[in-house]
Design a protein around this motif. Sequence first.
Motif, PDB file in Angstrom:
ATOM      1  N   HIS A  80       0.831  -1.207   0.000  1.00 10.43           N
ATOM      2  CA  HIS A  80       0.000   0.000   0.000  1.00 10.43           C
ATOM      3  C   HIS A  80       0.866   1.259   0.000  1.00 10.43           C
ATOM      4  CE1 HIS A  80      -3.626  -2.346   0.764  1.00 10.43           C
ATOM      5  NE2 HIS A  80      -2.937  -3.020   1.671  1.00 10.43           N
ATOM      6  N   ASN A  81       1.952   1.235   0.781  1.00 16.74           N
ATOM      7  CA  ASN A  81       2.795   2.422   0.938  1.00 16.74           C
ATOM      8  C   ASN A  81       4.155   2.291   0.267  1.00 16.74           C
ATOM      9  OD1 ASN A  81       0.815   3.604   2.705  1.00 16.74           O
ATOM     10  ND2 ASN A  81       1.563   2.222   4.311  1.00 16.74           N
ATOM     11  N   TYR A  82       4.620   1.048   0.071  1.00 15.73           N
ATOM     12  CA  TYR A  82       5.968   0.833  -0.441  1.00 15.73           C
ATOM     13  C   TYR A  82       5.964  -0.223  -1.550  1.00 15.73           C
ATOM     14  CZ  TYR A  82       7.258   3.078   3.986  1.00 15.73           C
ATOM     15  OH  TYR A  82       7.370   3.941   5.047  1.00 15.73           O
ATOM     16  N   VAL A  83       6.991  -0.150  -2.357  1.00 13.62           N
ATOM     17  CA  VAL A  83       7.286  -1.198  -3.334  1.00 13.62           C
ATOM     18  C   VAL A  83       8.594  -1.842  -2.909  1.00 13.62           C
ATOM     19  CG1 VAL A  83       7.825  -1.702  -5.735  1.00 13.62           C
ATOM     20  CG2 VAL A  83       6.082   0.007  -5.193  1.00 13.62           C
ATOM     21  N   TYR A  84       8.598  -3.170  -2.804  1.00 15.70           N
ATOM     22  CA  TYR A  84       9.756  -3.896  -2.307  1.00 15.70           C
ATOM     23  C   TYR A  84      10.431  -4.637  -3.468  1.00 15.70           C
ATOM     24  CZ  TYR A  84       7.067  -3.162   1.955  1.00 15.70           C
ATOM     25  OH  TYR A  84       6.346  -2.602   2.979  1.00 15.70           O
ATOM     26  N   SER A  85      11.752  -4.609  -3.472  1.00 16.64           N
ATOM     27  CA  SER A  85      12.490  -5.284  -4.543  1.00 16.64           C
ATOM     28  C   SER A  85      13.734  -5.945  -3.969  1.00 16.64           C
ATOM     29  CB  SER A  85      12.879  -4.303  -5.655  1.00 16.64           C
ATOM     30  OG  SER A  85      13.737  -3.294  -5.140  1.00 16.64           O
ATOM     31  N   LEU A  86      14.177  -7.009  -4.636  1.00  9.99           N
ATOM     32  CA  LEU A  86      15.376  -7.727  -4.230  1.00  9.99           C
ATOM     33  C   LEU A  86      16.549  -7.239  -5.055  1.00  9.99           C
ATOM     34  CD1 LEU A  86      14.044 -11.394  -3.968  1.00  9.99           C
ATOM     35  CD2 LEU A  86      13.965  -9.554  -2.286  1.00  9.99           C
ATOM     36  N   MET A  94      10.755   1.175  -1.615  1.00  9.00           N
ATOM     37  CA  MET A  94      10.650   2.528  -2.172  1.00  9.00           C
ATOM     38  C   MET A  94       9.323   3.127  -1.746  1.00  9.00           C
ATOM     39  SD  MET A  94      10.982   3.821  -6.115  1.00  9.00           S
ATOM     40  CE  MET A  94       9.416   3.128  -6.622  1.00  9.00           C
ATOM     41  N   ASP A  95       9.382   4.275  -1.138  1.00  8.41           N
ATOM     42  CA  ASP A  95       8.191   4.987  -0.698  1.00  8.41           C
ATOM     43  C   ASP A  95       7.435   5.488  -1.926  1.00  8.41           C
ATOM     44  OD1 ASP A  95       6.334   6.900   0.315  1.00  8.41           O
ATOM     45  OD2 ASP A  95       7.544   7.043   2.142  1.00  8.41           O
ATOM     46  N   ARG A  96       6.185   5.098  -2.046  1.00  8.27           N
ATOM     47  CA  ARG A  96       5.382   5.501  -3.203  1.00  8.27           C
ATOM     48  C   ARG A  96       5.195   7.016  -3.257  1.00  8.27           C
ATOM     49  NH1 ARG A  96       2.048   1.811  -5.873  1.00  8.27           N
ATOM     50  NH2 ARG A  96       2.192  -0.345  -5.173  1.00  8.27           N
ATOM     51  N   ARG A  97       5.181   7.668  -2.095  1.00 11.18           N
ATOM     52  CA  ARG A  97       4.926   9.098  -2.058  1.00 11.18           C
ATOM     53  C   ARG A  97       6.182   9.902  -2.387  1.00 11.18           C
ATOM     54  NH1 ARG A  97       2.914   8.276   3.944  1.00 11.18           N
ATOM     55  NH2 ARG A  97       4.774   6.960   3.711  1.00 11.18           N
ATOM     56  N   GLN A  98       7.345   9.402  -1.932  1.00 17.48           N
ATOM     57  CA  GLN A  98       8.575  10.165  -2.115  1.00 17.48           C
ATOM     58  C   GLN A  98       9.440   9.637  -3.246  1.00 17.48           C
ATOM     59  OE1 GLN A  98      10.598  10.252   1.653  1.00 17.48           O
ATOM     60  NE2 GLN A  98       8.764  10.853   2.797  1.00 17.48           N
ATOM     61  N   ASN A  99       9.109   8.436  -3.731  1.00 22.76           N
ATOM     62  CA  ASN A  99       9.873   7.836  -4.826  1.00 22.76           C
ATOM     63  C   ASN A  99      11.362   7.689  -4.490  1.00 22.76           C
ATOM     64  OD1 ASN A  99       9.812   6.608  -7.352  1.00 22.76           O
ATOM     65  ND2 ASN A  99      10.502   8.461  -8.391  1.00 22.76           N
ATOM     66  N   GLU A 100      11.614   7.367  -3.226  1.00 20.33           N
ATOM     67  CA  GLU A 100      12.991   7.176  -2.786  1.00 20.33           C
ATOM     68  C   GLU A 100      13.141   5.758  -2.245  1.00 20.33           C
ATOM     69  OE1 GLU A 100      13.968  10.112   0.066  1.00 20.33           O
ATOM     70  OE2 GLU A 100      13.847  11.790  -1.343  1.00 20.33           O
ATOM     71  N   ASP A 158       7.916   4.438   9.385  1.00 21.77           N
ATOM     72  CA  ASP A 158       8.021   5.438   8.330  1.00 21.77           C
ATOM     73  C   ASP A 158       9.457   5.529   7.870  1.00 21.77           C
ATOM     74  OD1 ASP A 158       5.358   5.965   8.585  1.00 21.77           O
ATOM     75  OD2 ASP A 158       5.667   7.597  10.026  1.00 21.77           O
ATOM     76  N   ALA A 159       9.628   5.955   6.631  1.00 21.30           N
ATOM     77  CA  ALA A 159      10.982   6.033   6.071  1.00 21.30           C
ATOM     78  C   ALA A 159      11.889   6.895   6.931  1.00 21.30           C
ATOM     79  CB  ALA A 159      10.918   6.582   4.647  1.00 21.30           C
ATOM     80  N   ALA A 160      11.352   7.953   7.483  1.00 17.62           N
ATOM     81  CA  ALA A 160      12.179   8.869   8.267  1.00 17.62           C
ATOM     82  C   ALA A 160      12.585   8.267   9.607  1.00 17.62           C
ATOM     83  CB  ALA A 160      11.432  10.171   8.497  1.00 17.62           C
ATOM     84  N   SER A 161      11.756   7.328  10.117  1.00 14.82           N
ATOM     85  CA  SER A 161      12.027   6.797  11.446  1.00 14.82           C
ATOM     86  C   SER A 161      12.744   5.470  11.429  1.00 14.82           C
ATOM     87  CB  SER A 161      10.711   6.637  12.213  1.00 14.82           C
ATOM     88  OG  SER A 161       9.884   5.689  11.561  1.00 14.82           O
ATOM     89  N   THR A 162      12.956   4.885  10.244  1.00 15.96           N
ATOM     90  CA  THR A 162      13.610   3.580  10.176  1.00 15.96           C
ATOM     91  C   THR A 162      15.063   3.707  10.581  1.00 15.96           C
ATOM     92  OG1 THR A 162      12.161   2.884   8.400  1.00 15.96           O
ATOM     93  CG2 THR A 162      14.201   1.650   8.684  1.00 15.96           C
ATOM     94  N   PRO A 163      15.526   2.951  11.558  1.00 14.55           N
ATOM     95  CA  PRO A 163      16.914   3.050  11.988  1.00 14.55           C
ATOM     96  C   PRO A 163      17.859   2.553  10.924  1.00 14.55           C
ATOM     97  CG  PRO A 163      15.801   1.234  13.106  1.00 14.55           C
ATOM     98  CD  PRO A 163      14.747   1.976  12.356  1.00 14.55           C
ATOM     99  N   LYS A 164      19.071   3.048  10.944  1.00  8.65           N
ATOM    100  CA  LYS A 164      20.058   2.670   9.952  1.00  8.65           C
ATOM    101  C   LYS A 164      20.824   1.417  10.347  1.00  8.65           C
ATOM    102  CE  LYS A 164      18.935   6.205   7.523  1.00  8.65           C
ATOM    103  NZ  LYS A 164      18.111   6.023   6.313  1.00  8.65           N
ATOM    104  N   ASP A 165      20.700   0.994  11.625  1.00  7.61           N
ATOM    105  CA  ASP A 165      21.367  -0.233  12.035  1.00  7.61           C
ATOM    106  C   ASP A 165      20.350  -1.373  11.974  1.00  7.61           C
ATOM    107  OD1 ASP A 165      19.725   0.107  14.190  1.00  7.61           O
ATOM    108  OD2 ASP A 165      21.300   0.903  15.499  1.00  7.61           O
ATOM    109  N   LEU A 166      20.654  -2.485  12.682  1.00  9.47           N
ATOM    110  CA  LEU A 166      19.790  -3.655  12.612  1.00  9.47           C
ATOM    111  C   LEU A 166      18.774  -3.704  13.743  1.00  9.47           C
ATOM    112  CD1 LEU A 166      22.311  -6.434  11.551  1.00  9.47           C
ATOM    113  CD2 LEU A 166      20.641  -5.249  10.159  1.00  9.47           C
TER     114      LEU A 166
END
Length: 708
Positions: A80-86, A94-100, A158-166
């Motif tokens: 609904h919000n993202y497109v996932y790719s391998l 990829m965020d559908r709204r921000q295309n990032e 949300d993309a902004a809140s996703t941590p950069k580590d594991l």
Amino acid sequence: MCTLFSRCCSFTRVRLRLLGLCKTTPPATYLYTGPSKPNVRCPNSDLEKYKNLQKNFKRRLRATYSRFSGSQDKSVICGHNYVYSLEREGIYRMDRRQNEAELLLNLEQCSPGGEESGERGEWAVQRVRVSPSERHLAATIKSSHREQARCVVVKQGDAASTPKDLSHIIFTLDNVFSFEWANDEVLFYTTQEGLRCNRVFRLDLKSPAAVHRPVFEDTQPDVFVEVALSRDGRILTINSNSKTDSEVWLIDVTTPYLEPLLVQHRLPELMYHVEHWGDWLVILANTGPGQEYQVLKAPLAGPSLGSWVPVYTPCPGVTLKDMEVVGDHCVLTTREASGELALTVVPLANPLGGYSLLLPLWACSCESRRPGPAEPHDALHFVLSSPAHPQVPFSFHPKDKLLLSRPEAEGPSPEKGSGGKLSITKRLQVQSQDGTLVPVTLFHSVAAGRLQQAPLLLHVYGAYGRDLSMHFSPESRWLLERGWVLAYCHIRGGGELGLSWHRQARVEGKPAGVEDLRACLLQLHSRGISSPSRSAITARSAGAVPVGALCNTDPHLIRAVTLQAPFVDVLGSMADSSRPLTVEEREEWGDPTADPQHRLAIASYCPLHNIAPQCYPSMLLTAYSNDARVPLAGVIQYAKKVKEAVHTHLTALHGAECEHAPRVVLNVQPGADHFGPNHFDLMLEESALQLAFLYTELGLASPPRRGR
């Protein structure tokens, strides 16, 4: 739908084409990992002869893969919000709204066994499931060093809140085979112990401790259990299958904590698989004429056998290969009597209003794609291909009877090669020794008058009721463009012509598949297609059984053989119940310890136990040190005995002239399991070695090297 383990060579998804067919674990997707250095291979003096030519072929194959990279399945999941790719690093979203795009799961950092081995870049994503509202993502990742996969559960934000580590990886589960989300917080999964899978668990993420609870267990030694989600996402099925019977249990995803509901208890020789449609189950079962598959429906409230009502029974000569419930329609992939693929559509509210739609003549493989959480469920998306033709995406809208091709990227023409030559697909039938007509699919790009001089590469499998793989292969396309003829022999023991085609070459009927293979070669040659001195056979795993048997009885029909993970000691394996798969596979091969007739049948064709002094074809045997399905010791023993038989034969000639001195080359790949290497570079090396071997042993001029 359900899968079982066996000595098979490739992944088949949880769809109808599996039903009664070869059941395997899904192989990891090949990921190109750039300049990272693969495993160091052990030196082998037998391979030195092909080394320079192998390098040449590796460069050419890499260029061929690059040519067709735009036509490959991108394994994209639409939420609904993202497109996932391998990608090679792992799973991106990829965020559908921000295309990032951002890296959601770093494959290198969470790979199983990476810490112990110190190796990187050989791990691959196997399967991905996104929860309905995209709160969580689960994925299995696998190394070629072991069959068991690790399931990683990721909490999404949300993309902004996703941590950069594991820190967003909230759970890891080892030895997971299949898994499905019932809702955003409940994950069902099966665990794999060795090569068996017989237990289902429920992971509840709502609980503070993320509680795991056992849900189901089947203690029969010959069954394999997995979970699957219906296409509409409403029902989760627990499928417990042996080679000859089935049992299915249901879980309503709205009440995932209740006990599973049994559809029909296990009955001898009854195989069935279910899908969901409103208040009904759509059932595929071998209750049709001749114990072939037909489509039935049953009320969800009382789904046992007594309530099953036939909806569609195929005409004689038509074989069901896949089933999907799309909206209010049952869409079947069928193989027509002519060998062509078709879509047969049955309106579930009015079964008499069904119709069929032929797919393109060149299509040999049809792979349906599971819709993502945000994708409409009233259309069937699938990919068509053949060994010569790259993948072409299609969508089918049964309500409107509309079939659309969806070329997502520009690529080479499906029919024409790089030199503009037309690739020709022919469907033939050859008569076996007992009069049975055996289908053969033929590909070539050379003129009919030059076929007799062309080299021939024949592909064969013939076991577990599994169809011979007919997916697109860049290697096959490269060979066609250089004048090779490719033949795919659909011998008995496979599933191309239905369940009876498999039954005719099970247990004591196994020699029928060998006779079919012999007939295919003889009649191809008699029709002016190549010659014994320019003919080779390639096979994997259980496909090595008819090939090895033919090499013992008719070695003069072929000049070279390439076998990967070859199952060559049938008698020894089936007599040893302590080995993995032996008990499960006695329905396929027989039990030589309990039935003297089974022992006689196996002994009559077993490749390892019928070797005799004679001039064998040259052989390239590729084995894998971590192969749990085909023990390395049996392959080594086979190579040794064939070498000794060839030496004895040549010595007996006392210096007399021999037409050719065959070479038996054993290539042991350290670290890989039954499905071979995951690393793209190592996969290319293996394919390039096979080409170098075939060109050398068939006496073909190697393609000239290109200048800068």
